[in-house]
Design a protein around this motif. Sequence first.
Motif, PDB file in Angstrom:
ATOM      1  N   ASP A 531       0.831  -1.204   0.000  1.00  0.00           N
ATOM      2  CA  ASP A 531       0.000   0.000   0.000  1.00  0.00           C
ATOM      3  C   ASP A 531       0.872   1.264   0.000  1.00  0.00           C
ATOM      4  O   ASP A 531       0.508   2.277  -0.609  1.00  0.00           O
ATOM      5  N   ASN A 532       2.002   1.210   0.661  1.00  0.00           N
ATOM      6  CA  ASN A 532       2.915   2.356   0.646  1.00  0.00           C
ATOM      7  C   ASN A 532       3.560   2.520  -0.733  1.00  0.00           C
ATOM      8  O   ASN A 532       3.741   3.635  -1.224  1.00  0.00           O
ATOM      9  N   HIS A 533       3.910   1.406  -1.347  1.00  0.00           N
ATOM     10  CA  HIS A 533       4.474   1.476  -2.701  1.00  0.00           C
ATOM     11  C   HIS A 533       3.486   2.168  -3.654  1.00  0.00           C
ATOM     12  O   HIS A 533       3.878   3.009  -4.474  1.00  0.00           O
ATOM     13  N   LEU A 534       2.209   1.832  -3.515  1.00  0.00           N
ATOM     14  CA  LEU A 534       1.209   2.451  -4.397  1.00  0.00           C
ATOM     15  C   LEU A 534       1.119   3.959  -4.149  1.00  0.00           C
ATOM     16  O   LEU A 534       0.847   4.736  -5.068  1.00  0.00           O
ATOM     17  N   GLN A 535       1.387   4.378  -2.903  1.00  0.00           N
ATOM     18  CA  GLN A 535       1.421   5.820  -2.620  1.00  0.00           C
ATOM     19  C   GLN A 535       2.537   6.485  -3.432  1.00  0.00           C
ATOM     20  O   GLN A 535       2.352   7.577  -3.976  1.00  0.00           O
ATOM     21  N   SER A 536       3.690   5.816  -3.516  1.00  0.00           N
ATOM     22  CA  SER A 536       4.791   6.366  -4.329  1.00  0.00           C
ATOM     23  C   SER A 536       4.353   6.546  -5.778  1.00  0.00           C
ATOM     24  O   SER A 536       4.622   7.574  -6.393  1.00  0.00           O
ATOM     25  N   VAL A 537       3.696   5.519  -6.311  1.00  0.00           N
ATOM     26  CA  VAL A 537       3.246   5.586  -7.708  1.00  0.00           C
ATOM     27  C   VAL A 537       2.318   6.794  -7.888  1.00  0.00           C
ATOM     28  O   VAL A 537       2.498   7.615  -8.797  1.00  0.00           O
ATOM     29  N   ALA A 538       1.354   6.908  -6.989  1.00  0.00           N
ATOM     30  CA  ALA A 538       0.397   8.011  -7.083  1.00  0.00           C
ATOM     31  C   ALA A 538       1.097   9.358  -6.902  1.00  0.00           C
ATOM     32  O   ALA A 538       0.766  10.342  -7.566  1.00  0.00           O
ATOM     33  N   PHE A 539       2.086   9.382  -6.003  1.00  0.00           N
ATOM     34  CA  PHE A 539       2.811  10.631  -5.765  1.00  0.00           C
ATOM     35  C   PHE A 539       3.496  11.112  -7.043  1.00  0.00           C
ATOM     36  O   PHE A 539       3.382  12.286  -7.432  1.00  0.00           O
ATOM     37  N   PHE A 540       4.209  10.238  -7.737  1.00  0.00           N
ATOM     38  CA  PHE A 540       4.928  10.690  -8.938  1.00  0.00           C
ATOM     39  C   PHE A 540       3.950  11.053 -10.063  1.00  0.00           C
ATOM     40  O   PHE A 540       4.166  12.005 -10.808  1.00  0.00           O
ATOM     41  N   TYR A 541       2.869  10.295 -10.160  1.00  0.00           N
ATOM     42  CA  TYR A 541       1.813  10.603 -11.133  1.00  0.00           C
ATOM     43  C   TYR A 541       1.306  12.034 -10.879  1.00  0.00           C
ATOM     44  O   TYR A 541       1.263  12.868 -11.775  1.00  0.00           O
ATOM     45  N   GLU A 542       0.972  12.291  -9.642  1.00  0.00           N
ATOM     46  CA  GLU A 542       0.370  13.584  -9.304  1.00  0.00           C
ATOM     47  C   GLU A 542       1.388  14.729  -9.355  1.00  0.00           C
ATOM     48  O   GLU A 542       1.050  15.849  -9.739  1.00  0.00           O
ATOM     49  N   PHE A 543       2.620  14.442  -8.995  1.00  0.00           N
ATOM     50  CA  PHE A 543       3.635  15.508  -9.041  1.00  0.00           C
ATOM     51  C   PHE A 543       3.875  15.968 -10.485  1.00  0.00           C
ATOM     52  O   PHE A 543       4.008  17.157 -10.756  1.00  0.00           O
ATOM     53  N   ILE A 544       3.928  15.017 -11.401  1.00  0.00           N
ATOM     54  CA  ILE A 544       4.129  15.382 -12.810  1.00  0.00           C
ATOM     55  C   ILE A 544       2.978  16.270 -13.297  1.00  0.00           C
ATOM     56  O   ILE A 544       3.182  17.320 -13.904  1.00  0.00           O
ATOM     57  N   VAL A 545       1.760  15.850 -12.977  1.00  0.00           N
ATOM     58  CA  VAL A 545       0.603  16.623 -13.430  1.00  0.00           C
ATOM     59  C   VAL A 545       0.580  17.999 -12.758  1.00  0.00           C
ATOM     60  O   VAL A 545       0.394  19.031 -13.415  1.00  0.00           O
ATOM     61  N   ASN A 546       0.797  18.033 -11.448  1.00  0.00           N
ATOM     62  CA  ASN A 546       0.780  19.313 -10.733  1.00  0.00           C
ATOM     63  C   ASN A 546       1.860  20.260 -11.237  1.00  0.00           C
ATOM     64  O   ASN A 546       1.655  21.472 -11.287  1.00  0.00           O
ATOM     65  N   THR A 547       3.010  19.718 -11.592  1.00  0.00           N
ATOM     66  CA  THR A 547       4.082  20.579 -12.090  1.00  0.00           C
ATOM     67  C   THR A 547       3.660  21.215 -13.415  1.00  0.00           C
ATOM     68  O   THR A 547       3.894  22.402 -13.650  1.00  0.00           O
ATOM     69  N   ASN A 548       3.005  20.433 -14.258  1.00  0.00           N
ATOM     70  CA  ASN A 548       2.511  21.002 -15.515  1.00  0.00           C
ATOM     71  C   ASN A 548       1.395  22.020 -15.274  1.00  0.00           C
ATOM     72  O   ASN A 548       1.356  23.062 -15.909  1.00  0.00           O
ATOM     73  N   GLU A 549       0.504  21.718 -14.330  1.00  0.00           N
ATOM     74  CA  GLU A 549      -0.659  22.588 -14.139  1.00  0.00           C
ATOM     75  C   GLU A 549      -0.384  23.800 -13.252  1.00  0.00           C
ATOM     76  O   GLU A 549      -0.972  24.858 -13.437  1.00  0.00           O
ATOM     77  N   HIS A 550       0.480  23.604 -12.247  1.00  0.00           N
ATOM     78  CA  HIS A 550       0.676  24.683 -11.265  1.00  0.00           C
ATOM     79  C   HIS A 550       2.088  25.247 -11.260  1.00  0.00           C
ATOM     80  O   HIS A 550       2.387  26.120 -10.456  1.00  0.00           O
ATOM     81  N   GLY A 551       2.960  24.708 -12.096  1.00  0.00           N
ATOM     82  CA  GLY A 551       4.361  25.137 -12.008  1.00  0.00           C
ATOM     83  C   GLY A 551       4.879  25.729 -13.299  1.00  0.00           C
ATOM     84  O   GLY A 551       6.092  25.721 -13.540  1.00  0.00           O
TER      85      GLY A 551
END
Length: 555
Positions: A531-551
Amino acid sequence: MAIFKQLSTTLAFSALALSAAIYPREDDTISTKPACVKADALVPSFQKSIDTILFDADYKNASIERLSGAVQIPTLMDDDPPNPEEDPDYYSEFITLHNYLNETFPLIHKNLKLEFINTFGLLYTWTGSDASLKPMLFTAHQDVVPVNNDTIDDWSFPSFSGHYDNKTDSLYGRGSFDVKNLMIAHMEAVEKLLEDGYQTDRTVLLAYGFDEEAGGSWGAKYIANHLEKEYGQGGIMVMFDEGPGLVKLGNNTYVAAIPNAEKGYLDAEVTINGVGGHSSSPPAHTTIGVAASMITSLEDNPPFFSFNIENPLYGFITCAAEYSTLLPMSMKKVVLGASTNKTLENLLGLTLFTTELTKNYVTTTQAVDLIDGGLKANALPETTEFTTNYRIAYGSSVANTKKRFLKYANLTAASFGYGLIVDNKQIINTTSLGYINVSYVASLEPSPVSPSSGPTWDLLTGTIQNLFVNDLWGPQNLDNNVYSASAIVTTNTDSRHYWNVTDTIYRFIGAVTSPTILETIHSADEHVIMDNHLQSVAFFYEFIVNTNEHGQEIK
Ligand SMILES: *[C@@H]1O[C@H](CO)[C@@H](O)[C@H](O)[C@H]1NC(C)=O
Ligand SMILES: *[C@@H]1O[C@H](CO)[C@@H](O)[C@H](O)[C@H]1NC(C)=O
Ligand SMILES: *[C@@H]1O[C@H](CO)[C@@H](O)[C@H](O)[C@H]1NC(C)=O
Ligand SMILES: *[C@@H]1O[C@H](CO)[C@@H](O)[C@H](O)[C@H]1NC(C)=O
Ligand SMILES: *[C@@H]1O[C@H](CO)[C@@H](O)[C@H](O)[C@H]1NC(C)=O
Ligand SMILES: *[C@@H]1O[C@H](CO)[C@@H](O)[C@H](O)[C@H]1NC(C)=O
Ligand SMILES: *[C@@H]1O[C@H](CO)[C@@H](O)[C@H](O)[C@H]1NC(C)=O
Ligand SMILES: *[C@@H]1O[C@H](CO)[C@@H](O)[C@H](O)[C@H]1NC(C)=O
Ligand SMILES: *[C@@H]1O[C@H](CO)[C@@H](O)[C@H](O)[C@H]1NC(C)=O
Ligand SMILES: *[C@@H]1O[C@H](CO)[C@@H](O)[C@H](O)[C@H]1NC(C)=O
Ligand SMILES: [Zn+2]
């Protein structure tokens, strides 16, 4: 290298709690303003697969298989790996791993450019639509440390089985936490984004060295040079490497410990050169005796602490002081007061230094790790050699560390009537007894400190806030609190090779990390909680998107 073994909140905390016993309890109010920050959540508009990644049983099953397959390939690394061009056979398991990644991540291999750097290094480029934006870089390493044969029986499941234990939600094996989990998490995130039809504005780079456990000089070093040629000095926006994640402070309260710096490094090699001959007519001190005396003087006078509130650890300690329920009020006051009161700042440094679990974060550590001298019981040892390893504290330097070493080499030489050579420079002339020869074989300054405020930090901490509080825990429990803080690591990662290409390096995996798991790194029963590993996956997914949208404004 083992990552971040000790900076777990629970541990650091109980340590502080213990040391706090020496301070009197006074009143129970804290007047300083809160410094441990809860970021504003950054919500991406594109989050098609976040729920799938975090909660879908099929996705989890497939992720278990992907990670397990990678762990089963024994990409072992010794201390002195050969030049990959001269001895490619040594690296044959890495080719197996490359083929495995090719099969496991078809969209990445179809859509991203893959370059093999120095034969076995992997550099994937997902070209963004806006070439004016500096790329974001995600790194990990393909190699793992060997398993000590003496510990084979200590493993609950075989060390390269990649076995998933449903009862504990844990996947076992060497590399499951250091650090194939991270490499696979990056790739799972990008594969899912591609599957979702996502197009990145900013270029995304995935880079995987293959000899991190031996210092990274065939892998990461070449990759970093390549990136410097491609994008120039400072040409990368942000880099993520292996490190810790979110640690629990108390019920429903977590702090994301984000190391934005790491300690420095020095190896000092010493040879005591003396007279040989039959041991029936010895000098008062053989070279072994001189070496022993020098080692004793080094160990009897260990480096003192080097701490001020600029130390990245202070961010983490501040969160602990504000939100831990374990820490006594008197100790909290020392921590929080240190930001404005020099006396308390020194007191805090001393407290961290005198506390077993925190001392390595605030001092240069010293360890005599190798020694060799003598051949026969009846022959005088002509030479005795030893090597001392230093991990240099934030605020100190390679030069300071050498200066201190010279002091004890000089004292030893003078008191035994030996000559002294340091770095091929004659300090004291060689005598009839002999000379001490000091050379420094490997050194690294403490790393630059990456920003712990500003737009990239806000992107990072805002993503953490959104992922954990809104996406992950929100639906079940709105009481969860997540704070973000700077921290420091006591070991070096591959990131040491990347200082020229970015000044923004975070050693952070984006997942809840428990202290017990950190203790299995490089040891028996290394495992990751899925379950923690899946958090990592979601984190990188969301960081990439947030960087494009908010950065977009971050150049
Ligand atoms: C996941 O895998 C296990 C074991 O292979 C299987 O028993 C289970 O049904 C799978 N779950 C899903 C949701 O596919
Ligand atoms: C990946 O596999 C495909 C299909 O077998 C092959 O054509 C391609 O060359 C492989 N790519 C790499 C980088 O190994
Ligand atoms: C550990 O055991 C394996 C298999 O028996 C052997 O190949 C390897 O050389 C051993 N390693 C060491 C360091 O003794
Ligand atoms: C273990 O497997 C069962 C049945 O497939 C499933 O209901 C349960 O959630 C699994 N446990 C974990 C920790 O994944
Ligand atoms: C945390 O929760 C556990 C279980 O609900 C409870 O026993 C414990 O007292 C709580 N601790 C604190 C500090 O609130
Ligand atoms: C700093 O803290 C110490 C210990 O609490 C206190 O005695 C001293 O007055 C403080 N100094 C200032 C300038 O506030
Ligand atoms: C070495 O020791 C001598 C005294 O024994 C002292 O005069 C000299 O300054 C020392 N040199 C260094 C580099 O510490
Ligand atoms: C050290 O040796 C050099 C070269 O042999 C000599 O010139 C110098 O005088 C010596 N120094 C001392 C203090 O004996
Ligand atoms: C001192 O040690 C260095 C490094 O091992 C070596 O290169 C050098 O030749 C040594 N000098 C003497 C005089 O032994
Ligand atoms: C970084 O750049 C400097 C100056 O251009 C160069 O001397 C140094 O070797 C580079 N460092 C690395 C790790 O490539
Ligand atoms: Zn590692």
